[in-house]
Design a protein around this motif. Structure first.
Motif, short mmCIF file in Angstrom:
data_model
loop_
_atom_site.label_atom_id
_atom_site.label_comp_id
_atom_site.label_asym_id
_atom_site.label_seq_id
_atom_site.Cartn_x
_atom_site.Cartn_y
_atom_site.Cartn_z
N LEU A 194 0.75 -1.16 0.18
CA LEU A 194 0.05 0.12 -0.11
C LEU A 194 0.96 1.35 0.05
O LEU A 194 0.61 2.05 -0.65
CB LEU A 194 -0.87 0.02 1.18
CG LEU A 194 -1.96 -0.97 1.40
CD1 LEU A 194 -2.90 -1.18 2.52
CD2 LEU A 194 -3.02 -0.76 0.15
N ASP A 398 -15.33 -8.11 5.77
CA ASP A 398 -14.16 -7.54 5.04
C ASP A 398 -14.19 -7.86 3.77
O ASP A 398 -13.99 -6.93 2.83
CB ASP A 398 -12.91 -7.91 5.80
CG ASP A 398 -11.58 -7.13 5.57
OD1 ASP A 398 -11.95 -6.10 4.86
OD2 ASP A 398 -10.59 -7.54 5.85
N GLN A 402 -14.59 -5.18 0.35
CA GLN A 402 -13.84 -5.06 -0.54
C GLN A 402 -14.26 -5.46 -1.81
O GLN A 402 -13.98 -4.68 -2.91
CB GLN A 402 -12.51 -5.92 -0.33
CG GLN A 402 -11.69 -5.54 0.96
CD GLN A 402 -11.61 -4.07 1.12
OE1 GLN A 402 -11.32 -3.30 0.20
NE2 GLN A 402 -11.79 -3.66 2.34
N THR A 467 -5.12 -0.18 -4.53
CA THR A 467 -5.16 -0.40 -2.90
C THR A 467 -6.44 -1.31 -2.48
O THR A 467 -6.23 -2.21 -1.69
CB THR A 467 -5.32 0.81 -2.18
OG1 THR A 467 -6.54 1.71 -2.65
CG2 THR A 467 -4.18 1.90 -2.55
N THR A 468 -7.61 -1.26 -3.25
CA THR A 468 -8.56 -2.29 -3.03
C THR A 468 -8.26 -3.56 -3.27
O THR A 468 -8.82 -4.40 -2.60
CB THR A 468 -9.87 -1.61 -3.72
OG1 THR A 468 -10.24 -0.20 -3.21
CG2 THR A 468 -11.03 -2.66 -3.24
N ALA A 471 -6.17 -5.09 -0.45
CA ALA A 471 -7.07 -5.12 0.61
C ALA A 471 -8.00 -6.54 0.43
O ALA A 471 -8.06 -7.24 1.33
CB ALA A 471 -7.88 -4.00 0.93
N GLN A 474 -5.72 -9.51 0.92
CA GLN A 474 -5.49 -9.60 2.43
C GLN A 474 -6.86 -10.25 3.08
O GLN A 474 -6.43 -11.04 4.03
CB GLN A 474 -5.05 -8.19 3.09
CG GLN A 474 -3.69 -8.08 2.71
CD GLN A 474 -3.18 -6.63 3.84
OE1 GLN A 474 -3.65 -5.61 3.43
NE2 GLN A 474 -2.28 -6.99 4.45
N SER A 475 -7.82 -9.61 2.64
CA SER A 475 -9.19 -10.09 3.51
C SER A 475 -9.32 -11.64 3.08
O SER A 475 -9.94 -12.37 3.79
CB SER A 475 -10.28 -9.14 3.02
OG SER A 475 -10.58 -9.36 1.60
#
Length: 484
Positions: A194, A398, A402, A467-468, A471, A474-475
């Motif tokens: 990020l 989460d 996203q 960035t999404t 995310a 990661q989620s």
């Protein structure tokens, strides 16, 4: 451990046997211990993974066209999907130098050591001791020496499963620590990605503003020439100067933001900001297609979910440890030694000393302390179960968030591109009409400001999609395949 006093000796039987007098009692005691160990039973509740909501699909994924993971993730770790060699190099350094990851590695080693300590309690402990004394007193000038050498062992048979429950709880704690380590790595990798892409976005914004400053400087020159020729008002020159100064102010602010991002990356790499720098480079606005997984596989992949579940298992074992207090505690001990007035006499079997012991203890009354400890352990397990279920629910939310953001940002990017292209055309037309004396300079300023805002919004939309995507990855636990 029980040892007999040094004055207690067995002589004739030892010499007749031609060996150690403790051998037969030890054999009987070993048989008793084996019977106790084999007859042991666990007093803790059987562990079952707590139930959690498991929807058949993600709500925000309905109508989604997922990419096949075979042609994406299988090429390497998730960050390689963005196609940036500089990012690949930085993420590799995080594995080695990030201090949060280093702390998680040390915590995992600590948890593994605790497992070894708990398992050691399942086995006997053996001690070797020796002593030498010389004494005398009064008017008697004679003195006496006394030497002693003994070996002893003690063991607490795990009849009720208390020790094994403790070892199992420590093992579950170590597994939770391993999941914490995976979560720390994933967090550090995601934060680095990020920050890195935010820095590259700043580079793109800086390049845009630098081009804008050059364009505004040319417009100011044109306006000054028109004012010198008497065909433009002085207010036009002042507006052009104001616009150019504002763009330069934004340029300085972006440079400060880039420096802060560079410092943040240095800290993630375990370096002092003064010892780290990233040269300006083109921004790769790649946004990989993220294939989706079933919600059930998410439970196997997210390290925070795995850690929470293992903590439930550890809390469940503590119930068994607490319940064991309802039953007697048993302990076996034995020692064998020799004592004499001369060192050479220690090898004489007539100076041998031995002892065997079996002890048992049971609390008859403690005003309900044992029941309170059991109740506390059960409540602790219920707390861990609630935390586990909350972690699962938060993970589902989460992913849904996203997915919704991914869908919306894709539409926004297309609209931002259309708006930017239209604003560019308006800016060009207004500047041409101003040169022809058809419009006032205020209309040029408005068109230029609108075009610059649209260009910057387009860059921001592209960065938001990147960035999404990070995310979302990661989620989903950092990948798309369930843990084997």
């Amino acid at each position: 451990m029980i040892r007999t006093p040094s004055t207690h000796r067995h002589t004739s039987n030892a010499n007749k046997a031609g060996g150690l007098p403790i051998a037969r009692p030890l054999a009987s005691l070993a048989g008793l211990a084996l019977a106790l160990a084999l007859g042991g039973c666990a007093v803790g509740p059987a562990y079952q993974t707590p139930s959690t909501p498991q929807p058949a699909e993600f709500k925000e994924a309905r109508g989604w066209q997922p990419a096949a993971p075979a042609d994406t993730l299988e090429r390497g770790p998730w960050w390689q999907l963005f196609g940036d060699p500089q990012l690949d190099e930085l993420v590799a350094a995080v594995e080695v130098s990030n201090q949060n990851v280093a702390a998680a590695v040390a915590s995992y080693a600590q948890a593994r050591a605790a497992v070894g300590e708990q398992r050691a309690a399942l086995f006997p402990s053996v001690d070797l001791g020796g002593a030498a004394n010389r004494s005398g007193g009064g008017g008697d000038t004679r003195s006496a020496s006394q030497y002693k050498l003994d070996i002893g062992a003690s063991w607490e048979p795990d009849v009720w499963g208390k020790l094994r429950a403790g070892a199992n709880g420590a093992q579950a704690g170590a597994a939770a620590s391993a999941a914490d380590l995976a979560a720390a790595r994933l967090s550090a990798q995601g934060e680095l990605a990020l920050d890195y892409f935010s820095l590259r976005q700043a580079d793109a914004q800086l390049a845009l503003l630098e081009a804008t400053v050059r364009g505004y400087a040319r417009v100011l020159e044109i306006t000054q020439n028109r004012f010198g020729a008497g065909i433009a008002a002085r207010s036009d020159v002042l507006q052009a100067q104001t616009q150019l100064a504002s763009a330069r102010i934004d340029l300085v602010g972006l440079a400060r933001q880039r420096a802060q991002l560079e410092h943040a990356i240095a800290v993630l790499l375990g370096k002092a900001p003064a010892d780290f720098s990233l040269a300006v480079a083109p921004w790769r606005a790649t946004v990989p297609e993220v294939p989706l997984a079933l919600p059930s596989t998410l439970l196997q992949r997210r390290p925070d979910i795995a850690a929470a579940e293992r903590r439930v298992a550890a809390a469940n074992e503590q119930i068994g440890v607490a319940r064991a207090a309802y039953f007697p505690s048993l302990s076996l001990s034995g020692s064998y030694g020799v004592a004499g007035s001369a060192v050479g006499g220690l090898l004489n079997a007539s100076n041998s000393l031995w002892s065997l012991g079996l002890s048992a203890g049971q609390s008859l009354f403690n005003a309900g302390a044992t029941a309170a400890r059991v109740g506390g352990a059960e409540a602790g397990r219920d707390v861990a179960v609630a935390h586990y279920r909350q972690t699962v629910l938060a993970a589902f939310a989460d992913v849904e968030n996203q997915l919704a953001a991914t869908r919306a940002l894709l539409l926004q990017q297309d609209l931002r591109r259309l708006a930017s292209e239209a604003a560019d055309q308006v800016e060009t037309q207004m500047l041409n009409r101003y040169r022809a004396g058809q419009v006032a300079y205020t209309e040029v300023v408005t068109a230029q400001n609108t075009a610059l805002a649209a260009r910057r919004a387009l860059i921001q939309a592209q960065a938001d999609r990147q960035t999404t995507a990070i995310a979302l990855i990661q989620s989903l636990g950092g990948g798309w395949h369930a843990t084997p």
